[in-house]
Write a protein that holds these residues in place. Structure first.
Motif, short mmCIF file in Angstrom:
data_model
loop_
_atom_site.label_atom_id
_atom_site.label_comp_id
_atom_site.label_asym_id
_atom_site.label_seq_id
_atom_site.Cartn_x
_atom_site.Cartn_y
_atom_site.Cartn_z
N ARG A 73 -42.86 -4.91 94.77
CA ARG A 73 -42.33 -5.40 93.66
C ARG A 73 -40.99 -4.76 93.03
O ARG A 73 -40.07 -5.41 92.69
CB ARG A 73 -43.23 -5.45 92.51
CG ARG A 73 -44.70 -6.23 92.90
CD ARG A 73 -45.67 -6.03 91.78
NE ARG A 73 -46.74 -6.58 91.96
CZ ARG A 73 -48.06 -6.15 92.06
NH1 ARG A 73 -48.06 -4.92 91.76
NH2 ARG A 73 -49.22 -6.59 92.35
N HIS A 74 -40.96 -3.53 93.59
CA HIS A 74 -39.55 -2.89 92.92
C HIS A 74 -38.49 -3.22 93.94
O HIS A 74 -37.21 -3.09 93.67
CB HIS A 74 -39.74 -1.27 93.08
CG HIS A 74 -38.75 -0.46 92.46
ND1 HIS A 74 -37.57 -0.20 93.23
CD2 HIS A 74 -38.64 0.01 91.14
CE1 HIS A 74 -36.66 0.74 92.38
NE2 HIS A 74 -37.28 0.42 91.01
N ASP A 75 -38.86 -3.46 95.11
CA ASP A 75 -37.85 -3.85 96.17
C ASP A 75 -37.37 -5.27 96.18
O ASP A 75 -36.06 -5.66 96.67
CB ASP A 75 -38.26 -3.57 97.56
CG ASP A 75 -37.65 -2.03 98.07
OD1 ASP A 75 -37.34 -1.16 97.16
OD2 ASP A 75 -37.96 -1.64 99.21
N TYR A 98 -36.34 -6.57 80.80
CA TYR A 98 -36.78 -6.32 82.20
C TYR A 98 -36.00 -5.32 83.03
O TYR A 98 -36.79 -4.39 84.00
CB TYR A 98 -36.58 -7.63 83.08
CG TYR A 98 -37.56 -8.81 82.99
CD1 TYR A 98 -38.56 -8.48 83.73
CD2 TYR A 98 -37.60 -9.53 82.26
CE1 TYR A 98 -39.69 -9.43 83.75
CE2 TYR A 98 -38.54 -10.49 81.99
CZ TYR A 98 -39.81 -10.40 82.70
OH TYR A 98 -40.87 -11.24 82.69
N TYR A 102 -37.45 -1.75 85.34
CA TYR A 102 -37.12 -1.26 86.65
C TYR A 102 -36.32 0.25 86.55
O TYR A 102 -36.08 0.76 87.33
CB TYR A 102 -36.06 -2.27 87.38
CG TYR A 102 -36.76 -3.23 87.67
CD1 TYR A 102 -37.41 -3.20 89.02
CD2 TYR A 102 -36.68 -4.71 87.27
CE1 TYR A 102 -38.15 -4.50 89.54
CE2 TYR A 102 -37.43 -5.72 87.78
CZ TYR A 102 -38.03 -5.77 88.97
OH TYR A 102 -38.51 -6.87 89.54
N HIS A 149 -31.30 -5.58 89.27
CA HIS A 149 -31.96 -4.30 89.85
C HIS A 149 -31.36 -3.99 91.22
O HIS A 149 -31.86 -2.96 91.87
CB HIS A 149 -33.32 -3.92 89.67
CG HIS A 149 -34.06 -4.75 90.42
ND1 HIS A 149 -34.42 -6.10 90.26
CD2 HIS A 149 -35.11 -4.67 91.55
CE1 HIS A 149 -35.24 -6.49 91.07
NE2 HIS A 149 -35.60 -5.81 91.81
N PRO A 151 -31.61 -5.48 94.24
CA PRO A 151 -32.91 -5.56 95.43
C PRO A 151 -32.61 -5.76 96.47
O PRO A 151 -31.30 -6.34 96.81
CB PRO A 151 -33.83 -6.63 94.80
CG PRO A 151 -32.88 -7.41 93.98
CD PRO A 151 -31.76 -6.96 93.31
#
Length: 312
Positions: A73-75, A98, A102, A149, A151
């Motif tokens: 989910r972070h990537d 949001y 992150y 963020h 990704p």
């Protein structure tokens, strides 16, 4: 970068996805096409570690979507067809909310967010409440949130739906730039022209299973056959082709135009021109006839038994 191996999802007695496998290398964009209910969104949700697969496995950037769901989910950056905006927030407040999740600083969120607002032709709109945005503007904010963020993988479900042509072009340009920056993208779309324009490869899903996969050129060759060309000459042919039928596969003679197919146009076309000249015909033009991704798509999803087993 994105791998799925015999992925499956069953909801009670309904099989949404069955035995689905795909591999998307870094920097590539895969367009996932299929009719409503084919399993596209379920597939994307499993790859995004939102839904747990019933069977099979998947990895994003080397992380297992079940065992290492938080890292997955972070990537990823994910945009669903309904982006789930908080309409009482302003655009910037929404991004701050949001971005903090992150681990981004407020200063970095504002810098990136405002730059993308300007990029998507929304300069000066960040302080307005989301409830005052048009549907297309809300979709763009959802995409900004997915990209905020930075990704390595983007999972985009109908990113240009409800957008005017200018806004859709801005989003397509951004997606193209992200791919060129070695990010990996899965794009679910019903816009076949958009898919053909952006995708390195196409996967068509039907009844939860990928039934055709490959580059647009490969799929056209597999499913539509040899390229079709047409030559126009300087007088009406009255349906007669003479010796031409020995050189190419003639499909139609329409007035002064011959439509044909050939396995090797580089070798055949010069012979065809010489043959026509020998028959006293002057060539006005010779050109390929465009074969579209729409033709491939309709062939694959046609409700016929023989279309269910195409594969790359």
């Amino acid at each position: 970068m994105i791998e799925a191996n015999k992925l499956g999802k069953v909801f009670e007695e309904f099989t949404a996805v069955h035995n689905l496998s795909l591999n998307v290398p870094a920097g590539q964009l895969l367009a996932l096409l299929g009719p409503n209910g084919a399993g596209k969104t379920t597939t994307v949700r499993m790859l995004g570690a939102i839904l747990r697969p019933t069977s099979g496995s998947a990895q994003i950037n080397g992380y297992d979507v079940v065992q290492q769901a938080d890292k997955v989910r972070h990537d990823i950056g994910m945009l669903t067809e309904q982006p789930g905006l908080y309409l009482r927030m302003s655009g910037l407040e929404y991004l701050l909310f949001y971005g903090r999740l992150y681990g981004l600083s407020d200063a970095e969120i504002k810098k990136r967010g405002l730059a993308m607002f300007e990029r998507f032709d929304m300069a000066g709109q960040a302080d307005r409440r989301l409830g005052q945005y048009s549907k297309g503007m809300r979709q763009k904010v959802g995409l900004i949130r997915a990209m905020l963020h930075n990704p390595s993988v983007l999972l985009l479900d109908e990113p240009t739906s409800a957008m005017d042509p200018h806004s859709a072009k801005l989003v397509r340009d951004a997606i193209r730039e992200l791919r060129e920056d070695k990010r990996t993208v899965i794009l679910c779309t019903h816009n076949l022209a958009e898919a053909e324009m952006l995708a390195d490869s196409i996967a068509i899903i039907k009844k939860g299973t990928i039934v055709a996969q490959g580059s647009t050129a490969v799929l056209k060759q597999q499913l539509l056959g040899q390229p079709q060309l047409e030559v126009r000459v300087d007088r009406h042919l009255n349906g007669e082709i003479g010796e031409i039928g020995q050189l190419v596969t003639v499909e139609a003679v329409l007035g002064d135009t011959i439509r044909y197919r050939t396995e090797n146009p580089d070798a055949t076309n010069p012979e065809l021109v010489r043959c026509l000249g020998g028959l006293g015909l002057g060539v006005i033009s010779l050109q390929p006839i465009s074969q579209s991704l729409e033709q491939v798509y309709l062939r694959v999803v046609a409700d016929k038994e023989e279309s269910a087993d195409f594969a790359d």
